[in-house]
Design a protein around this motif. Structure first.
Motif: not given
Length: 975
Positions: A278-279, A344-347, A377-381
Motif C-alpha cells: 500500500p502506498s 510500520e503500518l501501511k494503507a 512518515k515520508g522520508d523520516d521512515i
C-alpha cells in the motif's frame, strides 16, 4: 586435493571464458566474508557462462577440490569461505531474464541485486518481498542460498516461499531444472536413470516412512516459526502430496533454498512476486527504558496488521551517535531509550492509515510500557529504516579487539515464547558477564543477539563455543530455530544434530551424498561441519604487530585496528542507483578488488602476516589501493567508518619510503610550487598548456591522459589581487571578521572565485583577512608525501592558532583544501589541541554563510529577484565531512532561484587521479554513472554549479559545460 599446481590452474584458466585468479592478492581478498572466519582458497573464479561452471565442476571432481559459490559475500556464518575455488557470480551472472506480468513471476540470474530487481519491477506494480538489511548489495542467489527473509517477512514470507523454479548444474555436470511437481510427476522422476533420478529416489526413500516423518515433526523447529533455516528443509518436503493427503505439490526448490550452495550450482531463479505494498506508510517508534518491557510489548502490538516490527537496543543506538550519516537518521529518537521498537503500518489512503495509527496508539497506551511513541512518515521512515539497517555494520565501530560476534545472532522462537526465552537468555548472558547486543526482527520472534568477545584471545574463543552451545540448548528447549535467516555456515552447522536430532541429521547427510557424492559443493557447511572455533579471522594469542605510522590512528588504537574495523558487511558494493558515493571505483569496475572492503582486508592481511620489516612494502597493496580515489565516503557511509583515504595515504608514504617517489608523483604533489613558477609568466604558460603540440609533450612527460585539458593559470594570483582590495575592505561596523584560507587551487587556478568570495563577503559587511600561510598539503596527502604534508599542517596550525576562534572563524573555498583542517590535520599536527580547536571553527564558505543566514545577518532581500534554475554537484569531501545542504541553502538565498542537488556520487576526477593516463577511463566511467547524464540533460539555461575545482574540470572535460562555484553565483546575484 590432488595434483593441483600452477600448471593445472593455468590450464583451467585458458579454457574459461571468464576469469580465474590464483595470485596471493585475490586469494586473500576472498579468504573472508562478513563472518569471523578466514580460509585461503585455492583460487577465485568469475565464470561468464554455464560452460565455465561445468568446467569448474569437472576440475573440482578430477582434482579432489571444491567449489564455494559466492555473490556479494555478506554472509555472517562463514558460508562463503573455504579451501577450494571460490566461484563469484556477482560480476557476470547479473541479468534479469524474463518477467511474466500475468503470473507475477520473474526469472533472474543469481548475481542480480535485490533492490536492483525491485527497481526494475516497480513500473509493473510488483516487487520481491524478502528484504534484508543488505538489500542494496545482496544478490538473489545468496538470498536463495541462505533463505533470507528480513524486515518484511511477517507480511511477505521468506525467500523459500517465493522460489518457484531453479535451473541448476548438478555435481556430474548435468543441467537440471527443479520446479513444482504433482505426486505422479514426482514418481516419474524417480525412474530416471540419471543423477536427477537418484536424487528423487533418495528423497522418497528417506522421507516416506511415517516414523521418519514423525521424528522430523517432533524435532524440527515449531512450524509457526517461519524463519527457520536449521539444516535442509526436509520438514517442508514432507508436507507435499508425495508424502501426505494434501493438495500441495512437491518442489525441490524448498530444499535448495537455504542449502547454502552445498547441493547444486544455481544458474537461474524464478520467483513469485507480490503486488507493491500500500502506498501510504507510517512508522511508530516505541521508546522503552528496558529490553524486557520492549519484548513484552511484541505479542500485543503484533495483533495489528504490521508490515515490520523491528528492535534495536542502546548499544547500537549509541554507536549511531558517532557515524555522520546515522547522526542525521536518528533525529526521531527522544531521550536515551534502552530499546526502540519500530512498527510500520501501511494503507491505501490517509484516512485508513490514520485509523490504523489511532488503534495502534490506543494499544500502546493501554500497555503503558513505552515512554515515547513518535509517528514517522515520508522520508523520516526511510531514515529510521537506514538507521536500523546500519546496525550490523555499526557494531564494527566498537573500538579495540572486543567485538559484537555473530554466533547466536540468528535465533528464532515462537512469538508466544519470546518473553520467556529472552528472560532465560538474559540470565545466561549475565552468567558469562555479557551485556549482549539486542538487534531483532522482533515481530518474527527472531533476535540478533551478539556477545561481545575478543576472538584474538583463547579465553574468549572458549567462551565463543560455550555461549553458542548453551544458547543452542536454550533454543532447543523452546523448539526454536538456531538459524533463522543467516544460515548455518560454519558457526552453527556443528549444532544441527542437537537442534534436529541425530536421526534427522543422518538423513541430511545422505541427501547431501545423493546430490554431491564427491563433496565438491561447499563442503563442511550444514553437514560434516568445520569446528566453529577454528579457522578464525585472527590468529589466537598472537603477538599483536607493532606498526609505526606517521598519521595518528590512536582513535582506533592503531592502523591495524582501523583496518580491522571492516567486518565485511559490503556496504561499499552498493550501486550508483542506491545513492551515496561509496565506492566509486567498485561502481566503475564491479570488481571486489576495488571495494573499500578489499582495501581494508588486504591491508589487514599484510600488516598481520607479512614477514618484511616494512609490512607496507607489497606490490599487492599497491594494486588494491590503485583505484582508491580518496573520496572519504567510507569515513561517513561505511557503518564501521573505516577511513580508507587515511589508510591509503599512510600506505603510499610507507611504500615510497622503501621504493622511492616516482617523478609523476612529485609533479602532482608539488604542483603548487610549479604553478607558482608558472604564474610569473601566465600567458606563456597557458599557451603551452592549451596548444595541441606543446600540451601533448607536457602530457607525455607527466603521464597525463592525452584526452585531458590542463588547467590554466590565473593571470594574477589571489595573493596579489587581495592587495588591491585593501581600501575596499570593511573596516568599521563589520558584522564579523573572517580569515579566508587562500588555498593553493584558488590562489593560482581559480583566482576569480577568490575575488568573488572577497567581494561578496565585503559587500555583506564582513571583514575578510588573508594572512601569509602554507598550502593545505592536500596534493601531498593524495600522493603519499605525508611527511611534507605534516610540515604544512604544523606551519598552518602555528599560524592560525592565535587567530581562529568562534568570533573569528577560518573559512575556505576549495573543499578538499579547507577540510584538511577538520580531518588530516588532527592526525598530523604535533599541537593536537590547537588543531582540534581550529577544526571546531573552520568552515566551508557555504557553511559559514548558511550559519549567518540562520542568525539573520544575511537575508534574501539583499539579492536579486530574477529567476534562475541551478543544478548543484557537491564535492566528495564536503559530503563526507560537512554537508551539501549548506551549498543548497546558499544557492536558494535569492528567492526565485530553484536549486536541485544532483544525486551524484564522486565526479571521478579526484585531484590528480583523473589526469593520470591509466586512470582516465575509470575516471570517465565514474562521471558517466550519474553526474554527466544529469548535466547533459539540463537545459542550456540551467546553471551548473560545483564547489570543487576538480569537479568543475571533470564536468567541463566530460560534458563541455562550464560549472560555477556557488559563491560566484551568489556574488552575481547580490544587489
Amino acid at each position: 586435493m590432488q595434483n593441483v599446481n600452477l600448471k593445472t590452474l593455468e590450464s583451467l584458466k585458458s579454457k574459461l571464458d571468464g576469469e580465474l585468479h590464483f595470485n596471493d592478492l585475490m586469494r586473500k581478498l576472498y579468504a573472508t566474508d562478513a563472518s569471523v572466519y578466514r580460509k585461503l582458497p585455492l583460487a577465485v573464479a568469475l565464470p561468464k557462462s554455464k560452460a565455465d561452471i561445468k568446467l569448474l565442476i569437472d576440475f573440482a571432481k578430477n582434482h579432489k577440490t571444491s567449489l564455494i559459490p559466492r555473490t556479494a559475500g555478506t554472509s555472517l556464518a562463514g558460508q562463503c569461505v573455504g579451501e577450494g575455488i571460490v566461484v563469484d557470480v556477482s560480476k557476470h551472472f547479473t541479468r534479469i531474464l524474463d518477467i511474466n506480468e500475468s503470473k507475477k513471476t520473474v526469472t533472474v540470474e543469481p548475481g542480480v541485486v535485490r533492490d536492483e530487481l525491485n527497481n526494475y519491477l516497480k513500473p509493473f506494480g510488483l516487487f520481491f518481498g524478502p528484504n534484508t538489511s543488505t538489500s542494496n548489495r545482496c544478490m538473489i542467489g545468496g538470498m536463495v542460498g541462505n533463505n533470507s527473509s528480513g524486515t518484511t517477512s511477517i507480511q511477505y514470507g521468506v525467500t523459500r516461499d517465493k522460489v518457484l523454479n531453479l535451473k541448476t548444474i548438478l555435481s556430474d555436470g548435468s543441467e537440471v531444472e527443479f520446479s513444482s511437481l504433482t505426486s505422479g510427476e514426482f514418481h516419474k522422476k524417480t525412474k530416471l536413470q540419471t543423477l536427477e533420478g537418484d536424487i528423487y529416489n533418495t528423497i522418497f526413500k528417506e522421507l516416506e516412512p511415517k516414523t521418519v516423518q514423525q521424528e522430523i515433526k517432533a524435532n524440527f523447529p515449531k512450524p509457526s516459526i517461519h524463519r527457520r533455516n536449521t539444516g535442509y528443509a526436509i520438514d517442508e518436503l514432507i508436507k507435499s502430496s508425495v508424502f501426505t493427503d494434501s493438495d500441495s505439490d512437491f518442489n525441490m526448490c524448498q530444499l535448495l533454498a537455504g542449502s547454502e550452495g552445498t547441493l547444486a550450482f544455481t544458474t537461474e531463479i524464478t520467483l513469485q512476486l507480490d503486488d507493491l505494498p500500500p502506498s501510504e506508510s507510517a512508522m511508530v517508534a516505541l521508546h522503552f527504558k528496558s529490553v524486557e518491557t520492549c519484548l513484552k510489548s511484541v505479542s500485543q502490538v503484533m495483533q495489528h496488521n504490521l508490515h515490520t516490527c523491528e528492535m534495536m537496543d542502546d548499544t547500537i543506538l549509541n554507536l549511531t551517535k558517532h557515524n555522520k550519516t546515522q547522526q542525521e537518521n536518528r533525529a526521531f529518537i527522544e531521550g536515551n531509550p534502552t530499546a526502540i521498537l519500530m512498527c510500520e503500518l501501511k494503507a491505501d489512503s490517509d484516512n485508513e492509515l490514520q485509523t490504523q495509527i489511532d488503534a495502534f496508539l490506543d494499544t500502546v497506551k493501554s500497555l503503558n510500557l513505552s515512554y515515547a511513541s513518535p509517528v514517522l512518515k515520508g522520508d523520516d521512515i526511510n531514515k529510521a529504516v537506514e538507521l536500523r539497517k546500519a546496525g550490523l555494520g555499526l557494531l564494527g565501530n566498537i573500538i579495540g579487539d572486543k567485538k559484537a560476534v555473530a554466533c547466536i545472532e540468528d535465533t528464532a522462537v515462537a512469538i508466544e515464547d519470546l518473553e520467556n526465552y529472552i528472560s532465560e537468555f538474559t540470565v545466561l548472558m549475565a552468567a558469562y558477564h555479557q551485556n549482549a547486543v539486542y538487534y531483532a526482527h522482533a515481530g518474527a520472534g527472531e533476535l540478533h543477539l551478539r556477545p561481545i568477545l575478543d576472538l584474538k584471545q583463547t579465553e574468549d574463543v572458549v567462551l565463543f563455543r560455550k555461549i553458542t552451545t548453551d544458547v543452542a540448548k536454550l533454543v532447543k528447549k523452546y523448539n526454536g530455530s538456531m538459524s533463522g535467516e543467516h544460515g548455518d555456515g560454519i558457526v552453527r552447522a556443528e549444532f544441527i544434530p542437537l537442534m534436529i536430532g541425530e536421526a534427522n541429521y543422518q538423513i541430511l547427510k545422505r541427501i547431501k551424498s545423493a546430490f554431491d557424492s564427491e563433496n565438491i559443493f561447499n563442503p563442511h557447511k550444514i553437514v560434516d561441519a568445520y569446528p566453529m572455533d577454528k579457522n578464525l579471522r585472527y590468529e589466537v594469542d598472537r603477538k599483536e604487530p607493532e606498526i609505526e605510522t606517521l598519521l595518528d590512528f590512536s582513535s582506533s588504537q592503531g592502523i591495524l585496528r582501523e583496518a580491522e574495523k571492516c567486518n565485511g558487511s559490503g556496504d561499499c558494493r552498493k550501486l550508483p542507483e542506491f545513492g551515496g558515493t561509496m565506492c566509486p571505483s567498485f561502481r566503475a569496475t564491479r570488481n571486489e578488488k576495488d571495494t573499500t572492503r578489499a582495501r581494508a582486508n588486504t591491508l589487514r592481511e599484510f600488516l598481520t602476516h607479512s614477514e618484511k620489516a616494512n609490512k607496507f612494502n607489497h606490490e599487492e597493496l599497491k594494486q588494491v589501493f590503485d583505484l582508491c580515489l580518496s573520496c572519504k565516503a567510507c569515513a561517513s557511509e561505511c557503518p564501521s567508518s573505516v577511513n580508507v583515504a587515511s589508510l591509503k595515504a599512510e600506505f603510499q608514504y610507507q611504500y615510497q619510503k622503501a621504493n622511492g617517489v616516482p617523478f609523476r608523483t612529485k609533479l602532482f604533489a608539488y604542483n603548487n610550487k610549479i604553478n607558482g613558477f608558472a604564474s610569473r609568466v601566465p600567458r606563456l604558460t597557458n599557451f603551452m598548456f592549451s596548444n595541441g603540440f606543446t600540451s601533448s609533450i607536457i602530457k607525455s612527460i607527466g603521464g597525463i591522459a592525452k584526452e585531458r585539458s590542463i588547467p590554466l593559470i590565473s593571470i594574477k594570483s589571489l595573493d596579489k589581487e587581495f592587495n588591491s582590495f585593501e581600501n575596499k575592505l570593511v573596516k568599521e561596523n563589520k558584522i564579523k571578521e573572517v580569515y579566508l584560507f587562500n588555498d593553493e587551487f584558488t590562489n593560482h587556478l581559480d583566482t576569480e572565485i577568490g575575488i568573488d568570495a572577497i567581494e561578496l563577503l565585503s559587500r555583506l559587511n564582513y571583514k575578510v583577512s588573508i594572512i601569509s600561510h602554507a598550502e593545505s598539503g592536500r596534493a601531498m596527502l593524495s600522493k603519499g608525501l605525508v611527511a611534507e604534508a605534516k610540515k604544512m599542517a604544523n606551519k598552518n596550525i602555528s599560524k592560525f592558532k592565535k587567530l581562529i576562534s568562534e568570533n573569528t572563524p577560518l573559512i575556505g573555498i576549495e573543499p578538499s583544501a579547507i577540510l584538511t583542517f577538520k580531518d588530516e590535520y588532527i592526525k598530523l599536527a604535533d599541537d593536537k589541541e590547537s588543531a582540534k580547536s581550529i577544526a571546531k571553527h573552520t568552515f566551508l564558505i557555504e557553511e559559514f554563510i548558511q550559519q549567518e543566514i540562520d542568525l539573520g545577518n544575511i537575508i534574501s532581500e539583499q539579492f536579486t529577484k530574477e529567476e534562475k534554475t541551478i543544478k548543484f554537484h557537491g564535492h566528495c569531501h564536503q559530503k563526507a565531512l560537512a554537508n551539501q545542504k549548506s551549498s543548497f541553502d546558499v544557492l536558494n538565498l535569492p528567492e526565485n532561484y530553484k536549486v536541485t542537488i544532483i544525486p551524484s556520487g564522486c565526479c571521478g576526477m579526484a585531484g590528480s587521479f583523473g589526469y593520470e593516463k591509466e586512470h582516465y577511463e575509470v575516471s570517465m566511467q565514474i562521471g558517466e554513472q550519474t553526474l554527466f547524464p544529469a548535466v547533459r540533460k539540463a537545459s542550456k539555461a540551467t546553471c551548473i554549479s560545483a564547489n570543487g575545482t576538480s569537479c568543475r574540470h571533470q564536468i567541463k572535460d566530460g560534458t563541455g559545460r562550464v560549472a560555477q562555484h556557488p559563491i560566484s553565483i551568489l556574488k552575481e546575484a547580490l544587489l
